[in-house]
Design a protein around this motif. Structure first.
Motif, PDB file in Angstrom:
ATOM      1  N   THR A   2      -8.540   2.736  18.499  1.00 51.36           N
ATOM      2  CA  THR A   2      -7.219   2.528  17.905  1.00 51.36           C
ATOM      3  C   THR A   2      -6.430   1.567  18.778  1.00 51.36           C
ATOM      4  O   THR A   2      -6.799   1.295  19.918  1.00 51.36           O
ATOM      5  N   TRP A   3      -5.322   1.092  18.243  1.00 55.11           N
ATOM      6  CA  TRP A   3      -4.525   0.137  19.025  1.00 55.11           C
ATOM      7  C   TRP A   3      -3.990   0.801  20.277  1.00 55.11           C
ATOM      8  O   TRP A   3      -3.821   0.188  21.315  1.00 55.11           O
ATOM      9  N   TYR A   4      -3.768   2.140  20.178  1.00 53.30           N
ATOM     10  CA  TYR A   4      -3.184   2.871  21.295  1.00 53.30           C
ATOM     11  C   TYR A   4      -4.177   2.943  22.470  1.00 53.30           C
ATOM     12  O   TYR A   4      -3.829   2.647  23.612  1.00 53.30           O
ATOM     13  N   ASP A   5      -5.431   3.301  22.142  1.00 53.26           N
ATOM     14  CA  ASP A   5      -6.466   3.338  23.166  1.00 53.26           C
ATOM     15  C   ASP A   5      -6.636   1.968  23.794  1.00 53.26           C
ATOM     16  O   ASP A   5      -6.739   1.815  25.008  1.00 53.26           O
ATOM     17  N   PHE A   7      -4.528  -0.372  23.919  1.00 51.28           N
ATOM     18  CA  PHE A   7      -3.362  -0.697  24.743  1.00 51.28           C
ATOM     19  C   PHE A   7      -3.517  -0.094  26.135  1.00 51.28           C
ATOM     20  O   PHE A   7      -3.315  -0.745  27.146  1.00 51.28           O
ATOM     21  N   LEU A   8      -3.901   1.196  26.187  1.00 50.13           N
ATOM     22  CA  LEU A   8      -4.074   1.868  27.475  1.00 50.13           C
ATOM     23  C   LEU A   8      -5.164   1.191  28.308  1.00 50.13           C
ATOM     24  O   LEU A   8      -5.025   1.009  29.514  1.00 50.13           O
TER      25      LEU A   8
END
Lengths: 304, 373
Positions: A2-5, A7-8
């Motif tokens: 996902t974009w969140y992963d 991003f991290l």
């Protein structure tokens, strides 16, 4: 992913990359602070540090192993050796030039860079040297985020070194002298400060930090060669400029910012990894155009 | 210009020509060796030079060429750099070499084609195999290594054999690796599969974390690295370090034993497309033992081709019966499938090798072994 992963993951990678840039940028900025010299040989001290760390590790790995303990001891040896090399370079190449025009000493710095690079080329035959360690590939998988043990140790080591430096500069006598010298050399001399010794200490610390970064890079990436200091030298310079050259906190900040920008920059749609360096050096140009003093730099009338 | 001046000028030219002819008829035959002996690809370059020296010494021990004239080698170090290679080529040309054997990095070989073409010097390209060399060849050069086209075909068959659908292709932006990457991409999409990432890294870059994330994020099942071992080793290491589980294959620029030094454990199970190396050539047994006893190490991946290149040049000089550039070029192109170490050599009208010579290798126990599907 996902974009969140994602991003991290960029964040973690940016921090690792940024730690290297910050450690090398510190040397640039400290030297600039005390003698107003852009020490273009600094990237090559990083390379020399990697080879010194390699030598150190082969010395100590017999009884300490080639894990983190051995690497730390090797890193300390490399910091000591390259720190001394930095002092020798300063005494031989820069000290006699301190009264000369700024451009002459800048050219001397380029010459020192070439000397170090070509010495390493001659000694290694231009070949890659494998930096063997016992570090595994282990790490934590948090969802899609991957955090390796090596990355954690690396960022922590860089943080410890930077905090130690900050304490040294802000709390000790020599640190105070260093700050004083960067403001007004002549006045310091009149106040009885041994300016020459302060400059030597600055070179020692700056070169030592570069060596620490070099050794860690060697251990982390697994191979070293004579040209490895060139690109990182330029990028650390960029980091120092972003943070405000001459400012120690600025160099740390600049290094981390540059690492993060590079890491995220390659994920902007339509900008592939081939644009990474274009991106980095465009930032250098933009900073120089719009905020030449950098984020934390003090404005000065005379600049190189 | 007055007639008198013209006369003097032409007399000087005749003198000069006669002088060099007289010199050329009894002195040694100078052959240029164009390889990188410094820089990141120095391992390959020195290895190729050693193989050529072995060939030249054998020929000299057998009585040399053209009635007893000895071969003398002069080196031009390209450092795998286009600018330095042009300097090296000009220097070789000015030393009036009879022919040139070598060429490892395609990017560094390409600009030298013109230098040798202008001087009409025959050139046997032994390792460089970018298809971009084909149109750049003025006609004086022959390529004895299979080109990128053949390798892309081998790659396509290999990845299809592994049931892969999404492929990530990474190159380094130089003539050789970009060419192979483009050819593979075209072949892969042409066969109806997906190229999920097509990336490029800067030479000498150490941190590939952003690239690895991109590859993993793209859902690639396999990665094909088309460039050289030094950076390839780092990429493989970082791919595995960051948990990439898929197939990794590397092009023939990375099939060096050095890859295992740099990538360590991560190189296990990595596949490589390779030109025929000595280990996999039945005809190279004698060559391998000669090489080992002389240089103390095993011949590298391009040693047999380098050896063949020197032997082919010598054969062509003998066949031409002179050191005249045109005659040697004609002789080279007339090679008609004689067996050399790496197999038969004959050329297409584009002066490329008329057959494919790629094999698939797998990294096992710190060395390359032949992979059989």
């Amino acid at each position: 992913m996902t974009w969140y992963d994602s991003f991290l993951q960029q964040l973690v990678d940016g921090l690792v990359l940024g730690s290297f840039y910050a450690l090398v940028a510190l040397g640039y900025t400290m030297v600039f602070g005390v003698i107003k010299l852009l020490n273009f040989a600094h990237g090559d001290l990083y390379m020399t540090g990697a080879f010194a760390g390699f030598g150190g590790l082969s010395l100590v790995s017999g009884f300490l192993g080639a894990g983190w303990l051995g690497i730390f001891v090797a890193m300390l040896l490399a910091m000591l050796a390259v720190g001394c090399l930095g002092v020798v370079i300063e005494r031989v190449a820069y000290h006699p030039m301190l009264g000369a025009p700024r451009l002459s000493i800048l050219i001397t710095a380029l010459a020192v860079s070439l000397v170090l690079q070509n010495a390493a080329l001659a000694l290694t035959g231009g070949q890659y040297t494998a930096f063997r360690t016992d570090l595994g590939f282990g790490g934590f998988n948090l969802g899609n985020l991957f955090l390796s043990h090596n990355q954690i140790v690396l960022v922590a080591t860089a943080a410890v070194l930077m905090i130690a430096l900050e304490l040294f500069v802000s709390r000790t006598l020599y640190g105070r002298a260093m700050r004083a010298v960067s403001i007004d050399k002549d006045m310091c001399r009149m106040m009885g400060i041994n300016v020459s010794a302060v400059i030597a200490v600055t070179f020692f610390i700056g070169s030592g930090l570069a060596a620490a970064a070099g050794t860690m890079a060697g251990a982390y990436y697994g191979s070293i060669w004579y040209f490895m200091g060139f690109l990182i030298g330029l990028k650390a310079f960029t980091a120092a400029v972003i943070g405000g050259i001459g400012s120690i906190t600025g160099a740390m900040l600049g290094g981390l910012i540059l690492g993060l920008l590079e890491s995220f920059g390659t994920h902007i749609p339509f900008i592939g990894s081939e644009w990474k360096d274009v991106f980095t050096f465009s930032i250098l140009i933009l900073v120089l155009v719009f905020k030449p003093t950098g984020l934390l730099g003090k404005s000065e009338v005379e600049r190189m | 210009m007055g007639k008198f001046l013209k006369l003097i000028a032409s007399a000087a030219v005749v003198n000069l020509a006669a002088g060099s002819l007289a010199m050329a008829q009894d002195g040694p035959i100078t052959i240029g060796v164009q390889v990188p002996t410094t820089g990141s690809e120095a391992t390959y370059g020195k290895d190729m030079y050693n193989a050529m020296m072995l060939a030249a010494d054998e020929i000299n021990a057998d009585g040399g060429l053209l009635n007893g004239r000895q071969i003398e080698l002069v080196t031009g170090d390209t450092a795998c750099d286009p600018q330095q290679s042009v300097n090296a080529a000009s220097r070789l040309a000015s030393q009036e070499v009879v022919g040139v054997v070598g060429g490892y990095c395609s990017g560094a070989t390409q600009p030298t084609l013109k230098t040798y073409g202008d001087a009409n010097i025959p050139f046997v390209i032994v390792a460089a195999n970018s298809t971009q060399l084909i149109p750049a060849n003025p006609g004086n050069a022959v390529m004895i290594n299979s080109t990128g086209d053949d390798q892309a075909k081998t790659a396509l068959e290999f990845f299809e054999g592994k049931d892969i659908e999404k492929l990530a292709i990474v190159n380094q932006g130089d003539a050789y690796s970009q060419d192979l990457a483009n050819l593979t991409r075209d072949a892969w999409t042409g066969a109806g599969h997906t190229v999920s990432a097509f990336e490029y890294v800067n030479k000498g870059e150490q941190d590939f974390s952003a690239l690895v994330n991109k590859i993993r994020g793209s859902g690639a099942e396999a990665v094909f690295w088309t460039a050289y071992y030094a950076d390839g080793g780092l990429l493989i290491r970082q791919l595995r370090q960051r948990g990439f589980q898929g197939t990794i294959a590397v092009g023939d620029g990375s099939n060096s034993p050095e890859l295992f030094n740099i990538a360590g454990q991560a190189a296990e199970g990595v596949f490589a497309f390779s030109n025929p190396t000595a280990d996999f050539l039945p005809a190279a047994k004698q060559f391998t033992s000669d090489y080992e006893s002389r240089f103390g190490n095993a011949p590298g991946p391009y040693a047999p081709l380098a050896y063949d290149g020197m032997q082919l040049m010598a054969w062509a000089i003998d066949k031409a019966g002179s050191t005249d550039g045109d005659a040697i070029i004609k002789a080279l192109n007339s090679a008609d499938g004689q067996e050399w170490l790496a197999g038969p050599i004959s050329f297409t009208p584009q002066h490329t090798l008329a057959r494919s010579n790629f094999v698939v290798l797998e990294g096992q126990g710190g060395k390359w072994t032949r992979y059989e599907e």
